[in-house]
Design a protein around this motif. Structure first.
Motif, PDB file in Angstrom:
ATOM      1  N   GLY A   1     -12.962 -14.156  -4.559  1.00 10.34           N
ATOM      2  CA  GLY A   1     -14.147 -14.207  -5.393  1.00 10.34           C
ATOM      3  C   GLY A   1     -15.324 -14.879  -4.720  1.00 10.34           C
ATOM      4  N   ARG A   2     -15.059 -15.898  -3.902  1.00  9.96           N
ATOM      5  CA  ARG A   2     -16.159 -16.614  -3.259  1.00  9.96           C
ATOM      6  C   ARG A   2     -16.881 -15.716  -2.261  1.00  9.96           C
ATOM      7  NH1 ARG A   2     -15.038 -22.583  -1.219  1.00  9.96           N
ATOM      8  NH2 ARG A   2     -14.857 -22.729  -3.491  1.00  9.96           N
ATOM      9  N   ALA A   3     -16.124 -15.021  -1.407  1.00 10.66           N
ATOM     10  CA  ALA A   3     -16.729 -14.113  -0.431  1.00 10.66           C
ATOM     11  C   ALA A   3     -17.017 -12.741  -1.020  1.00 10.66           C
ATOM     12  CB  ALA A   3     -15.813 -13.968   0.776  1.00 10.66           C
ATOM     13  N   ARG A   4     -16.481 -12.471  -2.197  1.00  9.20           N
ATOM     14  CA  ARG A   4     -16.604 -11.194  -2.895  1.00  9.20           C
ATOM     15  C   ARG A   4     -16.101 -10.041  -2.028  1.00  9.20           C
ATOM     16  NH1 ARG A   4     -21.633 -10.092  -7.145  1.00  9.20           N
ATOM     17  NH2 ARG A   4     -20.248  -9.956  -8.936  1.00  9.20           N
ATOM     18  N   VAL A   5     -14.876 -10.230  -1.492  1.00 12.52           N
ATOM     19  CA  VAL A   5     -14.247  -9.193  -0.686  1.00 12.52           C
ATOM     20  C   VAL A   5     -12.824  -8.973  -1.191  1.00 12.52           C
ATOM     21  CG1 VAL A   5     -15.607  -9.771   1.360  1.00 12.52           C
ATOM     22  CG2 VAL A   5     -13.339 -10.786   1.059  1.00 12.52           C
ATOM     23  N   LEU A   6     -12.308  -7.784  -0.914  1.00  8.33           N
ATOM     24  CA  LEU A   6     -10.926  -7.431  -1.201  1.00  8.33           C
ATOM     25  C   LEU A   6     -10.196  -7.370   0.142  1.00  8.33           C
ATOM     26  CD1 LEU A   6      -8.946  -6.460  -3.484  1.00  8.33           C
ATOM     27  CD2 LEU A   6      -9.558  -4.133  -2.798  1.00  8.33           C
ATOM     28  N   ARG A   7      -9.197  -8.218   0.315  1.00  5.73           N
ATOM     29  CA  ARG A   7      -8.429  -8.227   1.561  1.00  5.73           C
ATOM     30  C   ARG A   7      -7.176  -7.367   1.355  1.00  5.73           C
ATOM     31  NH1 ARG A   7     -11.071 -12.036   4.420  1.00  5.73           N
ATOM     32  NH2 ARG A   7     -12.046 -13.718   3.203  1.00  5.73           N
ATOM     33  N   VAL A   8      -7.062  -6.335   2.181  1.00  4.43           N
ATOM     34  CA  VAL A   8      -5.981  -5.364   2.073  1.00  4.43           C
ATOM     35  C   VAL A   8      -5.064  -5.531   3.286  1.00  4.43           C
ATOM     36  CG1 VAL A   8      -5.406  -2.927   1.869  1.00  4.43           C
ATOM     37  CG2 VAL A   8      -7.551  -3.785   0.868  1.00  4.43           C
ATOM     38  N   ARG A   9      -3.814  -5.855   3.029  1.00  2.00           N
ATOM     39  CA  ARG A   9      -2.839  -6.042   4.105  1.00  2.00           C
ATOM     40  C   ARG A   9      -1.914  -4.827   4.165  1.00  2.00           C
ATOM     41  NH1 ARG A   9      -3.424 -10.807   1.633  1.00  2.00           N
ATOM     42  NH2 ARG A   9      -1.639 -10.420   0.270  1.00  2.00           N
ATOM     43  N   LEU A  10      -1.925  -4.151   5.303  1.00  2.00           N
ATOM     44  CA  LEU A  10      -1.093  -2.972   5.538  1.00  2.00           C
ATOM     45  C   LEU A  10       0.108  -3.406   6.365  1.00  2.00           C
ATOM     46  CD1 LEU A  10      -4.027  -0.673   6.708  1.00  2.00           C
ATOM     47  CD2 LEU A  10      -3.204  -0.987   4.360  1.00  2.00           C
ATOM     48  N   ARG A  11       1.300  -3.051   5.897  1.00  2.00           N
ATOM     49  CA  ARG A  11       2.510  -3.514   6.581  1.00  2.00           C
ATOM     50  C   ARG A  11       3.448  -2.352   6.852  1.00  2.00           C
ATOM     51  NH1 ARG A  11       7.318  -7.315   4.803  1.00  2.00           N
ATOM     52  NH2 ARG A  11       6.977  -6.306   2.789  1.00  2.00           N
ATOM     53  N   ALA A  12       4.038  -2.340   8.035  1.00  2.00           N
ATOM     54  CA  ALA A  12       5.069  -1.358   8.385  1.00  2.00           C
ATOM     55  C   ALA A  12       6.418  -2.056   8.337  1.00  2.00           C
ATOM     56  CB  ALA A  12       4.807  -0.788   9.777  1.00  2.00           C
ATOM     57  N   THR A  13       7.277  -1.598   7.443  1.00  2.00           N
ATOM     58  CA  THR A  13       8.574  -2.254   7.253  1.00  2.00           C
ATOM     59  C   THR A  13       9.724  -1.438   7.797  1.00  2.00           C
ATOM     60  OG1 THR A  13       8.777  -1.279   5.048  1.00  2.00           O
ATOM     61  CG2 THR A  13       7.730  -3.444   5.192  1.00  2.00           C
ATOM     62  N   GLY A  14       9.456  -0.197   8.216  1.00  2.00           N
ATOM     63  CA  GLY A  14      10.525   0.665   8.734  1.00  2.00           C
ATOM     64  C   GLY A  14      10.661   0.551  10.244  1.00  2.00           C
ATOM     65  N   GLU A  15      11.385   1.501  10.814  1.00  2.00           N
ATOM     66  CA  GLU A  15      11.643   1.463  12.246  1.00  2.00           C
ATOM     67  C   GLU A  15      10.465   1.966  13.064  1.00  2.00           C
ATOM     68  OE1 GLU A  15      15.207   3.615  12.969  1.00  2.00           O
ATOM     69  OE2 GLU A  15      16.495   2.178  11.902  1.00  2.00           O
ATOM     70  N   GLY A  16       9.657   2.840  12.522  1.00  2.00           N
ATOM     71  CA  GLY A  16       8.538   3.394  13.271  1.00  2.00           C
ATOM     72  C   GLY A  16       7.206   2.913  12.747  1.00  2.00           C
ATOM     73  N   PRO A  17       6.122   3.248  13.448  1.00  2.00           N
ATOM     74  CA  PRO A  17       4.788   2.866  12.986  1.00  2.00           C
ATOM     75  C   PRO A  17       4.409   3.632  11.727  1.00  2.00           C
ATOM     76  CG  PRO A  17       4.617   4.350  14.841  1.00  2.00           C
ATOM     77  CD  PRO A  17       6.087   4.041  14.681  1.00  2.00           C
TER      78      PRO A  17
END
Length: 689
Positions: free
Chosen positions: A616-632
């Protein structure tokens, strides 16, 4: 007011006929009285609002009107959650909630004006629809919100525009409109007004929940046995007054509480009658003035026998003025400096706005005269807040499913169904501190009016349940006690049309979705900061709900791939994790206040996930993309393509400052989709989305 148009309350049939004959007699002047225009100009010229916050308010005026939904009135209003709502839910059949299924065909919202022209009727005089407890449950349909046509008929989808009801639109453009204000229960007038007067609707004497208009059978109904907020004010020495007329459409709900019925019986002892409506019906029907005066004199004899405390309750709650004299009596008290701290206005049938006996343009009469009475005395206007709300939606469609409690909140359920919140209804907040054409999207219901009075007077209402206190606000968020006011532009209305009979609008043969007025409006800051994401581990799916705002957020989950049998509801103060029953694939949507939305689609074996954080302070949405499998895993984030190596996380920062905090971001990958929508609050006024 009755549960259905076909079976009105017997005590009202005479009034309906009387009201229909009187409709052409009223006249409407300027929408906003010249006195109010002058008061607003003086306020703007002074460059500042009356100081002192809530303490600057000395009078609160409550005018509850009848039976209109928010979409029915304001679905096309610029800058509110109306027909252009991007967060409108999807029905199980894949259509938008605005495309309501019917027994023969789908019905979309359609203008009353067009139907009136096609059917050769007057657009002001459409008739009432079913607004019973059973009918409300059918329209809501376990939360899917797709039973409106079968429960109410196609006329439910008829709506007005600015051209039809310019008074209401001008008030919204001049002051503050609340677009998340709900009725309190999926039912008719009496239980909704119970919430306004007492904070709840309890049980009938026989043990059934008070979800209908049983109290109108005054000859046998003993009265509700829980206390009212008016009695709390009385005990605390806070002045209050009800203004109502000889004919008040039985809308003065306080008359149906046991303590006031006892006072009425004592005052009426010499008349041979036992309740106020029966007495005033006899007064209205008296054959001449002499007979009427004799009846009134007999009442005064009974009133003289009341104790001091009983007399106070009688004068404040039960005394009625001659039909047509409500506004005049109110104006005299304003002029004489006798206006109470809290005033409840209960108009006659013809001024009530009820679609069985009144019309939108008729209510302009009472609104005009009340605002004129206040603004004609600027020293009073500068210290007054006026709430104009509606008890229930009649049978008219609203596209926003209301927040409802989970099954564990037993006090808010009856017959296996939630008692509320009910459908959205209009709420206009008129005061020196609400000038500017703002929208307030905080969740409110009728108990919010009492909670405003609680904050202002310090007098608490114990009847309001914990769930309602958690999920709804206290209406202070609709006010700005620090801003410099600006003068709005004003218009003038036309005359009241001659009454030409009630009718039911029918949709056109060729339908199209309605268009909302383009543009935004200034928006009040909200106490919410919702977020939601999904994690998949070992094929099991968990929904994580979060809220960084000071007020609880109500989330609703709509399961489109059978994750549950019906929509689910969750109230979150800080965080909550919810297991989601998904097979190899899932498809569900989570909604929240003010356009918050998360769409989750994918396979449980995807091998990656997306989590979010709202800053809220920076007024941004931080989106974290994660790969949990064996490949990209390769994600498309808006217009960007991001590849994440196995076991790694990449954070994408989505800026929203340029959009005043609004965001709508889609993230896709093969066998995976997310849509993130909402508004990031920063504690300051913003604009609507």
């Amino acid at each position: 007011m009755s549960g259905s148009q076909q079976s009105p309350e017997p005590s009202r049939r005479r009034l309906v006929a009387l009201g229909a004959g009187a409709l052409g007699a009223a006249a409407v002047g300027s929408f906003l009285p010249p006195s109010l225009q002058q008061a607003l100009a003086a306020q703007a010229g002074a460059g500042a609002l009356p100081q002192g916050g809530l303490d600057a308010i000395e009078h609160v005026v409550i005018l509850m009107q009848e039976n209109r939904s928010f979409d029915h009135y304001f679905g096309t209003l610029r800058g509110v959650r109306g027909f252009g709502d991007r967060n409108a839910i999807r029905l199980p059949d894949g259509n938008s909630v605005l495309e309501q299924p019917g027994p023969l065909h789908t019905v979309l919202p359609f203008p009353v004006r067009d139907a009136a022209a096609a059917q050769h009727k007057d657009l002001q005089y459409i008739g009432a629809l079913d607004h019973s407890w059973d009918g409300g449950a059918k329209a809501w349909n376990k939360g899917w919100h797709d039973g409106w046509i079968t429960a109410k008929t196609a006329a439910t989808m008829a709506y007005y525009t600015r051209e039809d009801i310019p008074l209401h639109y001008e008030l919204a453009d001049t002051f503050t409109v609340c677009d998340a204000y709900h009725s309190s229960i999926h039912s008719s007038t009496s239980p909704n007004r119970n919430h306004l007067w007492s904070g709840r609707t309890g049980y009938e004497p026989g043990g059934d929940r008070a979800v209908g208009n049983d109290a109108y059978d005054e000859g046998t109904h003993p009265g509700y046995d829980w206390g009212t907020y008016a009695e709390r004010l009385e005990a605390a020495g806070v002045s209050w007054q009800t203004y109502t007329e000889w004919e008040n459409f039985t809308d003065n709900q306080i008359e149906f509480f046991a303590g006031f019925k006892a006072v009425a019986r004592k005052a009426l002892a010499g008349t041979g009658l036992t309740y106020m409506e029966a007495f005033y019906a006899k007064v209205r029907d008296a054959q001449d003035d002499a007979a009427r005066e004799e009846l009134l004199a007999t009442l005064e004899q009974g009133v003289s026998t009341l104790t001091r405390s009983e007399r106070s309750l009688f004068e404040r709650a039960l005394r009625r003025v001659p039909t047509g004299k409500l506004a005049e009596t109110f104006a005299k008290d304003v002029a004489a400096g006798k206006l109470s701290r809290v005033s409840y206005l209960v108009p006659s049938a013809v001024d009530s706005e009820h679609p069985s006996v009144s019309s939108p343009i008729h209510s302009a009469t009472i609104v005009y005269r009340v605002l004129d009475a206040l603004a004609s005395h600027p020293e009073v206007w500068r210290k007054t807040a006026v709430f104009i709300n509606y008890d229930e939606n009649d049978g008219f469609f609203d596209h926003v499913p209301p927040p409802v409690p989970g099954p564990d909140v037993t006090e808010e359920h009856w017959q296996g169904l939630p008692t509320g919140l009910g459908m959205r209804v209009p709420m206009l907040v008129v005061s020196p501190w609400t000038v500017g054409g703002y929208v307030c999207s905080e969740v409110f219901d009728h108990t919010s009016v009492i909670r405003f009075l609680e904050r202002w007077t310090g007098v608490r209402e114990p009847n309001i349940g914990a769930w309602r206190r958690q999920v709804t606000g206290d209406l202070t968020g609709a006010f700005d006690f620090h801003r410099t006011a600006r003068l709005p532009s004003l218009e003038r209305p036309g005359p009241v049309p001659e009454f030409s009979g009630r009718w039911a609008p029918q949709p056109p043969a060729r339908q199209s979705l309605p268009e909302q007025e383009p543009g935004t409006r200034p928006a009040r800051p909200l106490p919410y900061q919702p977020d939601a994401h999904v994690r998949v581990q070992d094929g099991r799916l968990t929904l994580h709900l979060a809220n960084a705002g000071p007020s609880s957020v109500h989330f609703a989950l709509y399961p489109y791939a059978g994750e549950s049998a019906a929509p689910q509801h969750f109230d979150v103060v800080r965080e909550r994790s919810v297991p989601v029953d998904a097979g190899t694939s899932y498809d569900f949507t989570v909604t929240g206040p003010n356009g918050f939305r998360r769409e989750f689609q994918g396979r449980t074996d995807f091998g990656g996930d997306v989590t979010t954080t709202v800053d809220g302070r920076a007024r941004v949405l931080r989106v974290r993309l994660r790969a949990t499998g064996e490949g990209p895993r390769t994600f498309t984030v808006g217009r960007r393509t991001v590849t994440v190596r196995p076991g790694r996380t990449v954070t994408v920062v989505h800026e929203t400052g340029h959009a005043k905090g609004w965001y709508d971001l889609e993230i896709t990958a093969e066998g995976f989709r997310r849509r993130l929508m909402g508004h990031i609050e920063n504690g300051r006024p913003s604009v609507s989305g």
